[in-house]
Motif scaffolding. Structure first.
Motif, mmCIF file in Angstrom:
data_model
loop_
_atom_site.group_PDB
_atom_site.id
_atom_site.type_symbol
_atom_site.label_atom_id
_atom_site.label_comp_id
_atom_site.label_asym_id
_atom_site.label_seq_id
_atom_site.Cartn_x
_atom_site.Cartn_y
_atom_site.Cartn_z
ATOM 1 N N ILE A 93 -63.385 21.507 -4.026
ATOM 2 C CA ILE A 93 -64.247 20.591 -4.687
ATOM 3 C C ILE A 93 -63.193 20.066 -5.927
ATOM 4 O O ILE A 93 -63.133 18.898 -6.233
ATOM 5 C CB ILE A 93 -65.558 21.192 -5.476
ATOM 6 C CG1 ILE A 93 -66.630 21.478 -4.678
ATOM 7 C CG2 ILE A 93 -66.014 20.416 -6.394
ATOM 8 C CD1 ILE A 93 -67.385 20.268 -3.873
ATOM 9 N N SER A 94 -62.525 20.963 -6.374
ATOM 10 C CA SER A 94 -61.381 20.566 -7.418
ATOM 11 C C SER A 94 -60.409 19.558 -6.629
ATOM 12 O O SER A 94 -60.005 18.650 -7.256
ATOM 13 C CB SER A 94 -60.680 21.702 -8.167
ATOM 14 O OG SER A 94 -61.580 22.733 -8.469
ATOM 15 N N ILE A 154 -70.662 13.799 5.133
ATOM 16 C CA ILE A 154 -71.066 13.875 6.517
ATOM 17 C C ILE A 154 -71.571 15.436 6.645
ATOM 18 O O ILE A 154 -70.722 16.231 6.477
ATOM 19 C CB ILE A 154 -69.867 13.792 7.585
ATOM 20 C CG1 ILE A 154 -69.256 12.288 7.511
ATOM 21 C CG2 ILE A 154 -70.502 13.928 8.887
ATOM 22 C CD1 ILE A 154 -68.047 12.387 8.417
ATOM 23 N N PRO A 155 -73.061 15.474 6.815
ATOM 24 C CA PRO A 155 -73.557 16.756 6.752
ATOM 25 C C PRO A 155 -73.363 17.500 8.139
ATOM 26 O O PRO A 155 -73.872 16.785 8.962
ATOM 27 C CB PRO A 155 -75.060 16.600 6.054
ATOM 28 C CG PRO A 155 -75.239 15.160 6.507
ATOM 29 C CD PRO A 155 -74.093 14.418 6.766
ATOM 30 N N ILE A 188 -62.570 18.838 4.662
ATOM 31 C CA ILE A 188 -63.603 19.448 5.203
ATOM 32 C C ILE A 188 -63.882 20.689 4.323
ATOM 33 O O ILE A 188 -62.991 21.478 3.894
ATOM 34 C CB ILE A 188 -63.004 20.369 6.542
ATOM 35 C CG1 ILE A 188 -62.470 19.114 7.540
ATOM 36 C CG2 ILE A 188 -64.251 20.945 7.423
ATOM 37 C CD1 ILE A 188 -61.508 19.636 8.502
ATOM 38 N N CYS A 189 -65.228 20.920 3.888
ATOM 39 C CA CYS A 189 -65.307 21.740 2.711
ATOM 40 C C CYS A 189 -66.616 22.398 2.896
ATOM 41 O O CYS A 189 -67.931 21.908 2.555
ATOM 42 C CB CYS A 189 -65.650 20.862 1.477
ATOM 43 S SG CYS A 189 -66.007 21.422 -0.030
ATOM 44 N N MET A 190 -66.512 23.683 3.479
ATOM 45 C CA MET A 190 -67.598 24.387 4.013
ATOM 46 C C MET A 190 -67.919 25.437 2.803
ATOM 47 O O MET A 190 -67.077 25.884 2.077
ATOM 48 C CB MET A 190 -67.630 25.083 5.267
ATOM 49 C CG MET A 190 -67.301 24.073 6.232
ATOM 50 S SD MET A 190 -68.915 23.339 6.553
ATOM 51 C CE MET A 190 -68.412 21.937 7.532
ATOM 52 N N PRO A 191 -69.057 25.913 2.909
ATOM 53 C CA PRO A 191 -69.403 27.079 1.727
ATOM 54 C C PRO A 191 -68.618 28.252 2.031
ATOM 55 O O PRO A 191 -68.194 28.474 3.193
ATOM 56 C CB PRO A 191 -70.956 27.290 1.986
ATOM 57 C CG PRO A 191 -71.465 26.216 2.950
ATOM 58 C CD PRO A 191 -70.303 25.540 3.531
ATOM 59 N N GLY A 192 -68.359 29.082 1.114
ATOM 60 C CA GLY A 192 -67.461 30.031 1.074
ATOM 61 C C GLY A 192 -66.480 30.303 0.014
ATOM 62 O O GLY A 192 -66.616 29.593 -1.081
ATOM 63 N N ASP A 232 -75.914 20.600 0.979
ATOM 64 C CA ASP A 232 -75.129 20.516 -0.175
ATOM 65 C C ASP A 232 -75.316 19.476 -1.331
ATOM 66 O O ASP A 232 -75.392 18.203 -0.879
ATOM 67 C CB ASP A 232 -73.430 20.485 0.456
ATOM 68 C CG ASP A 232 -72.327 20.668 -0.818
ATOM 69 O OD1 ASP A 232 -72.598 20.237 -1.556
ATOM 70 O OD2 ASP A 232 -71.543 21.570 -0.322
ATOM 71 N N LEU A 233 -75.383 19.993 -2.619
ATOM 72 C CA LEU A 233 -75.965 18.840 -3.431
ATOM 73 C C LEU A 233 -74.534 18.170 -4.259
ATOM 74 O O LEU A 233 -74.526 17.160 -4.953
ATOM 75 C CB LEU A 233 -76.703 19.621 -4.766
ATOM 76 C CG LEU A 233 -78.045 19.907 -4.138
ATOM 77 C CD1 LEU A 233 -78.662 20.611 -5.322
ATOM 78 C CD2 LEU A 233 -78.865 18.726 -3.389
#
Ligand code: F6R
Length: 581
Positions: free
Chosen positions: A503-504, A535-536, A492-496, A524-525
């Protein structure tokens, strides 16, 4: 655990009891049985599930009856250990939810007096004790009143005798509600078997014994006649049905926008207890999914309100109580989890103020705690918690907002819209990956770490695939050894703040051969590039992203379990309310 139903009135009892037991199967489903009075006691009981059975039970005759669906504690699930249990002369029948802790000693005494036992259960002692007391005065009410003080442990009991036109009920630390109809009465572990017939209910107190005849209910406490308030239950019969969905779990997942909306609106400055408003530190005690909800809120409260939050497994708290002070919150959707209730009692003994958060009116936890905030999720039948979990978060997020002077009120009041959107997300690629998995890791950071714990709990309990939730940074400290093409990772990788490091982490996992399903924000690109499946989720406030990511994980577990032909609503070995330690 275990569900019980009793009926007395003008109609045939067995069909009503059988239908009621089907609704209570979430409490246990390894065997079932019914007894009715038809001159003598007619009894029918079987191993297996009442919902799978085309059995003879429904044909028992008589307008008074009791029934039981079991989650075995004492004795394997088989026909003999199924309830009801009878005395030596088959004149008395008993069903029981709870545990008689001193049954072994009572059984020794009864056997030495010549009683013959048929089952391995703790419950059977109750039938024989009542038999002894009944022989002396032939009055079932007074026999039960004499027996219950001898029982240690927990019980909701329904008792009938072949020559008495009534049901005697007794309760201590196990739930029991009486339904008040017109010329008929019901007794059950909760309202779900009753709500189709009446919305009028009486919740018994610990230690109450009651007599139900066709004309009246008489309630006694320590031998004295007492009254208990008549409550109106605002659930409808439809709430307890599948409503066209293939499983209760899917229906309950789809009810989450409403559950969240209703619960958010029910927690206001007026309903919040003063102890919450003035809280300087909080201890949260819970089990299972409720613990995961507590961990999400620990992150949120500490980071937004700077209030230190201590979180404890209720099952550990009892034996290793930490030094605590201030406000103690017990979270329990069922309100009946034995460990959580015991922990609340201990907290009270340490002079802490206790708050219960529960979905069930008049549940044991709400009677134990100093004050209660009720969720508005409606009845949850599927064993896996879904809408009750979202409603727990609704209560806890509203508390957070209050402590921040209403900062999140608008966000929470419109949160149901984003929840609605994620219900429609296509998860078929992710499901195809999961059904072939040997094991699945779920990772996240901050509040998305407990989201990953909850997602993995849902997956393991209903699909039976081994799944583990981890704080993303922890995976390389050991679990990396398990990564392989058969071990997908759900990230689960949300902006912030933690986006870059997540990402790493994803790249590190990919480099070790694990396929990655990434859950992130629409637009998200980078994630579609680094992950195998992306899954957006809708762009929304981080608090709401906690909810939307959770719901995607519930749906992923659901569709994976369905693809594997699992029994989604009644997973093996589990029961919805865990009333044993
Ligand atoms: C999992 C689940 C359980 C419960 C746990 C505590 O889907 O439902 O882990 O969360 O048994 O139950 P409550 O909240 O009733 O105390």
């Amino acid at each position: 655990m275990c569900g019980i139903v009793g009926y007395i009135g003008r109609r045939e009892a067995a069909p009503i009891i059988v239908e009621g037991l089907k609704k209570l199967e979430y409490r246990g489903y390894d065997s079932f049985g019914v007894a009715t009075i038809n001159g003598c006691i007619e009894l029918d009981k079987h191993q297996g599930r009442i919902s799978d059975s085309s059995s003879s039970t429904v044909n028992l005759k008589g307008k008074i009856g009791i029934g039981h669906t079991r989650w075995a504690t004492h004795g394997v699930p088989n026909d003999v250990n199924a309830h009801p249990h009878m005395d030596c002369n088959n004149r008395i029948a008993v069903v029981h939810n709870g545990i008689i802790e001193n049954y072994a000693e009572l059984k020794r005494q009864l056997v030495s007096r010549g009683h013959v036992f048929r089952s391995e259960t703790d419950t059977e002692v109750v039938a024989h004790l009542i038999e002894d007391a009944y022989e002396k005065e032939e009055d079932l009410l007074s026999a039960v009143q004499k027996v219950v003080p001898r029982l240690t442990g927990s019980y909701a009991l329904l008792v009938i005798a072949s020559n008495e036109d009534r049901i005697i009920v007794a309760r201590y630390a196990s739930p029991l509600v009486l339904g008040v109809g017109d010329g008929e009465f019901f007794a059950a572990s909760d309202m779900t078997p009753i709500i189709d017939y009446t919305e009028r209910a009486i919740f018994l107190e610990d230690g109450d014994v009651a007599s139900l005849t066709q004309d009246e209910i008489e309630i006694f406490h320590e031998g004295k006649r007492v009254t208990r308030p008549l409550e109106l239950i605002d659930w409808s019969g439809e709430d307890t049905k599948k409503g066209g969905f293939p499983h209760y779990m899917l229906k309950e997942i789809y009810e989450q926008p409403q559950a969240f909306y209703n619960t958010v609106r029910s927690v206001t400055a007026e309903t919040l207890p003063v102890s919450v408003k003035n809280a300087e530190s909080v201890t949260i005690i819970a089990c299972g999914s409720s613990y995961n909800a507590g961990l999400i809120i620990k992150y949120i409260l500490e980071n937004t309100c700077a209030i230190p939050v201590r979180l404890e497994f209720a099952s550990e708290f009892k034996y290793f109580p930490p030094p605590i002070r201030g406000l103690v919150i017990g979270i329990s959707q069922s309100g009946e989890t034995a460990d959580t209730i015991t922990a609340i009692k201990q907290a009270k003994a340490h002079n802490c103020t206790s708050l219960a958060i529960t979905n069930v009116l008049a549940s044991s936890i709400s009677r134990t705690a100093d004050c209660t905030l009720f969720m508005r999720a409606g009845p949850e039948i599927s064993v896996a918690a879904t809408k009750s979990f979202i409603a727990q978060l609704a209560v806890l997020m509203q508390i957070t907002s209050f402590l921040r002077n209403g900062e999140f009120d608008d966000i929470l009041r419109s949160g149901h819209r984003a929840i609605e959107e994620v219900l429609l997300i296509d998860l078929s690629d992710a499901v195809s990956l999961c059904i072939n998995a040997h094991s699945i890791f779920y990772v996240g950071r901050g509040p998305f770490y407990p989201v990953s714990l909850e997602g993995s709990l849902k997956m393991k309990e209903i699909s039976y695939i081994h799944a583990e939730g981890y704080a993303a940074g922890e995976l390389k400290h050991g679990p990396f050894a398990l990564l392989s093409p058969e071990t997908p990772v759900i990230a689960i990788c949300m902006p912030g703040e933690t986006y870059g490091v997540m990402i790493s982490n994803i790249k590190e996992m990919k480099a070790r051969g694990a396929p990655v399903i990434a859950i992130g924000e629409e637009g998200d690109l980078e994630l579609p590039e680094v992950a195998d499946i992306f899954i957006p989720l809708p762009v929304t406030h981080p608090l709401i992203q906690v909810l939307t990511s959770l719901i995607v994980l519930q749906l992923l577990a659901y569709y994976t379990a369905v693809s594997l032909n699992r029994d989604v609503d009644k997973p093996r070995n589990l029961a919805k309310s865990v009333t044993v330690e």
